[in-house]
Enzyme design. Structure first.
Site: not given
Ligand code: M6R
Length: 608
Positions: A2, A27, A74, A100-101, A481, A485, A488, A504, A603
């Site tokens: 949000c 957000r 969100w 927001n929260g 990672e 990527k 997501e 394994h 985000k």
């Molecule tokens: O703002 P932050 O680095 O604390 O956020 C952590 C994760 O939410 C963030 O890295 C998330 O996994 C990304 N969308 C990955 O691309």
């Protein structure tokens, strides 16, 4: 999680709110809404989906007035719907609120209000705030809010307006970010600085629990007891240009291409004459010598950079270092005492789980450091010292330049701490510094040379349902990672695994339609990775290898070869991830996905 924005001034509030929401859409983008005061009451417009839906709604049904509040959502409590969109209005039509929260005790509060005959229009936790403030209002909105805050549990950034005080917006925060923008004859509130940049660069970051009251002519800050307090005005160095796409189709692609500059910025002034200089952190060597263990806490991509950080820190400091997913750390009863140094890693500096893990550590006397990208955000304000990553604003939900700059920051931190502790060897330090200095040009070359190979690979495999990414040691987190990527932004299932673990269990998945991406640059584990690739090939698996330029064996083995420049082994994750970011990007675009705003995500994750 949000975005909220509020305005008081001579302009049309709707325009300011829409501009702000555009900058905050990263957000959350399940729905959006605005409320504007127009002399006779509060008028509201809402729409489900992207901001463009709200713009469309407003085009046919405009709102006029110089005071307003706006929200991009969100969803947490209640599905994305018009009824659940913010702003929420109180039962008497006088209070407008955006949030927001999460209000954790909203059920209890809602039951109380229902028993008093209040009717609810939404399923959200936020609506209780509007009704409670209406009940508490005796002519002073900030006093009503202060009264209600005593009853709220959870995390929140709130902004409110009231029909009987039509010249002001009142806002507060606890666990969610909020910034006041200072204008000339106008003032602003927002979740994040980019929302304000078109109008002002003078800002005050609200402290936890503070209440801000803004009118056209002034900003007053109060503590919870309504004693006036002074805020610290700062001039943000962010620019509007940095928050624009600048000709790129997506923010993610722009941010991938910004990595050479972002890495150069992150090391600027922190390396000279083959030495690392972290004096900016003001660390006391005596305190540091009392540290016996290190814990890195983070979420998502930041957690994977922390995993690389662990290897680096252990190598250079010889201190046992653990990596924790912040959401697990909080509930795992970890051993925390003053001999523990906790390093929180976060792009946004607002991730709720990371922040809470940090608070627990502080309460129990641990030393705290942060690796963070956003100045003035909650995590840097909680820790003893912060190494900023200087990546600039990262808007795309998929983290890219924040990750590679975090990796560079960890290299600096590991070597810097090692030097202060006397455990890092000077030749080793010089080698890493030279390696870091070479990185910006190497990433640039990679971004120019390898895009065609990566695009071809994306085209070839975009329709498969599963991917496996494997790596070892420094590049085991690269596998995690790379897989994150891809999943997501393309919604293709992908797993990151330690290369040695394939036999394994996961080897059972391998067949001729199953691609494995093996990250095998020059270094201590390269040979072992080649063996893992052989094992996959022997089962007729398809293999994409990320290897160092000139690795002929990799060329022969690979179905697709992606080459990276030669570099120090410890820094290879910084180069190896770049083609994997691009692979995810081109796969997602070929599948027609919304790259910058993937479904179900946001985000900045400011809820647990
Ligand atoms: O703002 P932050 O680095 O604390 O956020 C952590 C994760 O939410 C963030 O890295 C998330 O996994 C990304 N969308 C990955 O691309």
């Amino acid at each position: 999680m949000c975005g909220i924005v509020a305005y008081v001034g001579p302009r049309e509030a709707t325009e300011v709110l829409l501009e702000g929401l555009r900058r905050l859409e990263y957000r959350g983008y399940d729905s959006a809404g605005v409320a504007v005061m127009n002399g006779s009451g509060i008028s509201v417009r809402k729409a489900v989906g992207r901001l463009s839906a709200l713009e469309h709604e407003l085009a046919g049904n405009a709102l006029h007035g110089g005071l307003g509040i706006g929200h991009t959502r969100w969803a947490t409590h209640g599905a994305p719907s018009v009824a659940n969109s913010h702003p929420h209005i109180s039962y008497d039509g006088k209070v407008g609120v955006i949030h927001n929260g999460i209000v954790e005790n909203y059920r209890e509060l809602k039951n109380e209000l229902l028993a008093q005959g209040v009717t609810f229009k939404s399923d959200t936790d936020t609506e209780v705030v509007a009704h409670l403030v209406a009940r508490e209002f005796r002519g002073d909105l900030k006093a009503a809010l202060a009264g209600v805050l005593k009853r709220l549990r959870g995390a929140y950034a709130l902004a409110l307006c009231h029909v009987d005080q039509p010249d002001r917006v009142v806002a507060t925060r606890m666990g969610s970010p909020l910034v006041v923008g200072l204008g000339d004859g106008e003032n602003f509130i927002a979740s994040d600085v980019p929302a304000l940049l078109k109008y002002t660069r003078r800002v005050i970051f609200l402290d936890e629990g503070q209440i801000a009251e803004i009118t056209r002519d002034g900003v007053h800050l109060y503590d919870r007891e309504l004693r006036e307090v002074k805020g610290k005005e700062v001039r943000t160095s962010l620019t509007l240009e940095a928050a624009e796409k600048e000709g790129y189709e997506h923010f993610m692609l722009k941010e991938i291409h910004e990595q050479p500059h972002a890495i150069a910025e992150t090391i600027r002034g922190r390396v000279t004459d083959e030495r690392v200089d972290l004096s900016e952190l003001g660390l006391d060597p005596a305190v540091l010598k009392g540290v016996r263990r290190i814990a890195v806490v983070a979420c998502g991509t930041s957690l994977y950079s922390g995993m690389v950080g662990k290897y680096l820190i252990e190598h250079f400091t010889k201190l046992p270092t653990e990596t924790w997913s912040a959401s697990e750390f909080r509930y795992a009863d970890p051993v925390i005492d003053p001999s523990l140094l906790v390093i929180a890693v976060s792009q946004s500096g607002e991730t709720a789980d990371t922040l809470e893990a940090l608070r627990i550590c502080k309460q129990r006397g641990a030393r705290t450091l942060a690796v963070c990208n956003v100045m003035g955000s909650s995590i840097p304000r909680t820790v003893d010292a912060t190494l900023y990553t200087r990546a600039g604003p990262e808007i795309g939900v998929a983290s890219t330049k924040a990750y590679t700059t975090q990796l560079a920051a960890f290299a600096l931190l590991a070597v810097g701490l090692g030097r202060m502790l006397g455990t890092a060897d000077a030749a080793d330090e010089a080698r890493i510094v030279r390696g870091l200095e070479a990185l910006p040009a190497q990433v640039k070359a990679l971004l120019t040379d390898d895009i065609v190979a990566v695009k071809r690979c994306a085209k070839r495999y975009k329709d498969v349902f599963n991917f496996m990414y494997i790596g070892r040691h420094y590049n085991y987190p690269t596998a995690m990672e790379g897989a994150l990527k891809l999943k997501e932004i393309s919604y293709i299932h992908a797993e990151g695994y330690a290369g040695g673990e394939m036999k394994h269990g996961p080897l059972a998945l391998v067949e001729d339609t199953f691609p494995t991406i093996a990250i095998a640059p020059r270094g201590r584990t390269r040979e072992k990775m080649v063996s893992n690739v052989q094992e996959v090939k022997a089962r007729k698996g398809v293999v994409v290898i990320v290897s160092t330029h000139g690795d002929e064996e990799a060329r022969e083995l690979a179905d697709y070869l992606i080459e990276i420049p030669d570099c120090e082994e410890e820094l290879s994750p910084i180069l190896a991830i770049v083609p994997l970011q691009l692979l995810a990007y081109y796969t997602a675009t070929q599948l027609g996905r919304d790259v910058d705003k993937p479904r179900n995500l946001a985000k900045s994750v400011t809820v647990e």
